[in-house]
Design a protein around this motif. Structure first.
Motif, mmCIF file in Angstrom:
data_model
loop_
_atom_site.group_PDB
_atom_site.id
_atom_site.type_symbol
_atom_site.label_atom_id
_atom_site.label_comp_id
_atom_site.label_asym_id
_atom_site.label_seq_id
_atom_site.Cartn_x
_atom_site.Cartn_y
_atom_site.Cartn_z
ATOM 1 N N ALA A 142 50.333 39.182 -28.929
ATOM 2 C CA ALA A 142 51.118 38.482 -27.903
ATOM 3 C C ALA A 142 50.605 37.055 -27.729
ATOM 4 O O ALA A 142 51.401 36.111 -27.604
ATOM 5 C CB ALA A 142 51.068 39.238 -26.579
ATOM 6 N N ALA A 143 49.293 36.889 -27.714
ATOM 7 C CA ALA A 143 48.714 35.548 -27.587
ATOM 8 C C ALA A 143 49.084 34.694 -28.795
ATOM 9 O O ALA A 143 49.386 33.499 -28.652
ATOM 10 C CB ALA A 143 47.205 35.634 -27.436
ATOM 11 N N SER A 144 49.100 35.292 -29.991
ATOM 12 C CA SER A 144 49.472 34.552 -31.201
ATOM 13 C C SER A 144 50.900 34.038 -31.110
ATOM 14 O O SER A 144 51.182 32.894 -31.497
ATOM 15 C CB SER A 144 49.335 35.441 -32.441
ATOM 16 O OG SER A 144 47.993 35.744 -32.682
ATOM 17 N N GLN A 145 51.804 34.867 -30.575
ATOM 18 C CA GLN A 145 53.195 34.439 -30.419
ATOM 19 C C GLN A 145 53.301 33.287 -29.425
ATOM 20 O O GLN A 145 54.016 32.311 -29.663
ATOM 21 C CB GLN A 145 54.057 35.607 -29.957
ATOM 22 C CG GLN A 145 54.268 36.651 -31.024
ATOM 23 C CD GLN A 145 55.061 37.847 -30.524
ATOM 24 O OE1 GLN A 145 55.317 37.984 -29.328
ATOM 25 N NE2 GLN A 145 55.449 38.716 -31.434
ATOM 26 N N LEU A 146 52.579 33.398 -28.306
ATOM 27 C CA LEU A 146 52.610 32.334 -27.303
ATOM 28 C C LEU A 146 52.048 31.043 -27.890
ATOM 29 O O LEU A 146 52.624 29.966 -27.727
ATOM 30 C CB LEU A 146 51.823 32.762 -26.062
ATOM 31 C CG LEU A 146 51.897 31.770 -24.906
ATOM 32 C CD1 LEU A 146 52.168 32.514 -23.611
ATOM 33 C CD2 LEU A 146 50.596 31.003 -24.791
ATOM 34 N N VAL A 147 50.924 31.149 -28.613
ATOM 35 C CA VAL A 147 50.300 29.971 -29.218
ATOM 36 C C VAL A 147 51.233 29.349 -30.253
ATOM 37 O O VAL A 147 51.387 28.122 -30.298
ATOM 38 C CB VAL A 147 48.935 30.336 -29.838
ATOM 39 C CG1 VAL A 147 48.444 29.242 -30.775
ATOM 40 C CG2 VAL A 147 47.908 30.604 -28.741
ATOM 41 N N GLU A 148 51.873 30.181 -31.063
ATOM 42 C CA GLU A 148 52.800 29.652 -32.066
ATOM 43 C C GLU A 148 53.919 28.867 -31.397
ATOM 44 O O GLU A 148 54.313 27.791 -31.870
ATOM 45 C CB GLU A 148 53.371 30.789 -32.917
ATOM 46 C CG GLU A 148 54.267 30.302 -34.038
ATOM 47 C CD GLU A 148 53.597 29.299 -34.973
ATOM 48 O OE1 GLU A 148 54.289 28.335 -35.384
ATOM 49 O OE2 GLU A 148 52.399 29.446 -35.281
ATOM 50 N N GLU A 149 54.424 29.376 -30.280
ATOM 51 C CA GLU A 149 55.462 28.667 -29.532
ATOM 52 C C GLU A 149 54.943 27.306 -29.048
ATOM 53 O O GLU A 149 55.634 26.293 -29.141
ATOM 54 C CB GLU A 149 55.902 29.530 -28.346
ATOM 55 C CG GLU A 149 57.003 28.948 -27.524
ATOM 56 C CD GLU A 149 57.388 29.836 -26.341
ATOM 57 O OE1 GLU A 149 58.246 29.387 -25.568
ATOM 58 O OE2 GLU A 149 56.838 30.941 -26.175
ATOM 59 N N LEU A 150 53.718 27.275 -28.534
ATOM 60 C CA LEU A 150 53.135 26.025 -28.042
ATOM 61 C C LEU A 150 52.879 25.036 -29.174
ATOM 62 O O LEU A 150 53.030 23.823 -28.996
ATOM 63 C CB LEU A 150 51.848 26.310 -27.265
ATOM 64 C CG LEU A 150 52.039 27.055 -25.950
ATOM 65 C CD1 LEU A 150 50.696 27.435 -25.341
ATOM 66 C CD2 LEU A 150 52.859 26.224 -24.973
ATOM 67 N N VAL A 151 52.502 25.541 -30.336
ATOM 68 C CA VAL A 151 52.314 24.668 -31.505
ATOM 69 C C VAL A 151 53.661 24.075 -31.917
ATOM 70 O O VAL A 151 53.767 22.863 -32.143
ATOM 71 C CB VAL A 151 51.653 25.442 -32.667
ATOM 72 C CG1 VAL A 151 51.717 24.644 -33.971
ATOM 73 C CG2 VAL A 151 50.204 25.792 -32.323
ATOM 74 N N ARG A 152 54.687 24.923 -32.002
ATOM 75 C CA ARG A 152 56.030 24.454 -32.377
ATOM 76 C C ARG A 152 56.550 23.384 -31.425
ATOM 77 O O ARG A 152 57.208 22.434 -31.846
ATOM 78 C CB ARG A 152 57.017 25.630 -32.382
ATOM 79 C CG ARG A 152 57.261 26.271 -33.692
ATOM 80 C CD ARG A 152 58.465 27.204 -33.732
ATOM 81 N NE ARG A 152 58.876 27.814 -32.489
ATOM 82 C CZ ARG A 152 58.418 28.968 -31.997
ATOM 83 N NH1 ARG A 152 57.489 29.634 -32.650
ATOM 84 N NH2 ARG A 152 58.871 29.453 -30.861
#
Length: 148
Positions: free
Chosen positions: A67-77
């Motif tokens: 879940a944290a990886s998905q949130l981080v990926e969104e923030l990177v994008r």
């Protein structure tokens, strides 16, 4: 303290926390930061000092690493976070706020100050400072995370 009084205090604190979260979020959006959610702000709070790994963000938010990886990926994008080589662990990536992430963090700080100023208008400066002191005795400053 009676159970009913304890429940009333609990409800008041939760309501104040919810209102504060909402006011900060609205203030961030009003300052031009589209596409951010309150959960992002809680992640920013963990990343702001010195960066963090996905595992550390997950622990901070109380979610799975996935879940944290998905949130981080969104923030990177969205340009708020970037990945860098970790200075101490070649297997890990250090997540840090970009300039846009720092600007969003500053907007959240301004929005939080606005919200607290509104409390001071109701309670007065002295009572607001006393409230801060008393709450700090029960719940020291951190980690700032959501209550899922």
């Amino acid at each position: 303290m009676q159970n009913s009084e304890a429940m009333a205090l609990s409800a008041a604190l939760l309501a104040a926390a919810g209102e504060l979260t909402q006011r900060i979020h609205e203030g961030v959006v009003a300052r031009g930061f589209e596409g951010v959610r309150p959960a992002h702000g809680f992640a920013f709070a963990r990343l702001a000092p010195d960066g963090a790994t996905v595992t550390e963000v997950a622990a901070h938010l109380g979610v799975t690493k996935q879940a944290a990886s998905q949130l981080v990926e969104e923030l990177v994008r969205k340009g708020y976070v970037e990945r860098r080589p970790h200075p101490d662990d070649a297997r890990a990536r250090l997540l840090v706020l970009t300039e846009l992430g720092w600007a969003c963090t500053r907007a959240a700080e301004e929005a939080a100050a606005d919200a607290v100023r509104a409390w001071a208008e109701v309670l007065g400066e002295g009572e607001t400072r006393a409230l801060c002191t008393r709450l700090s005795r029960i719940a020291p400053y951190g980690p700032i995370r959501p209550a899922w």
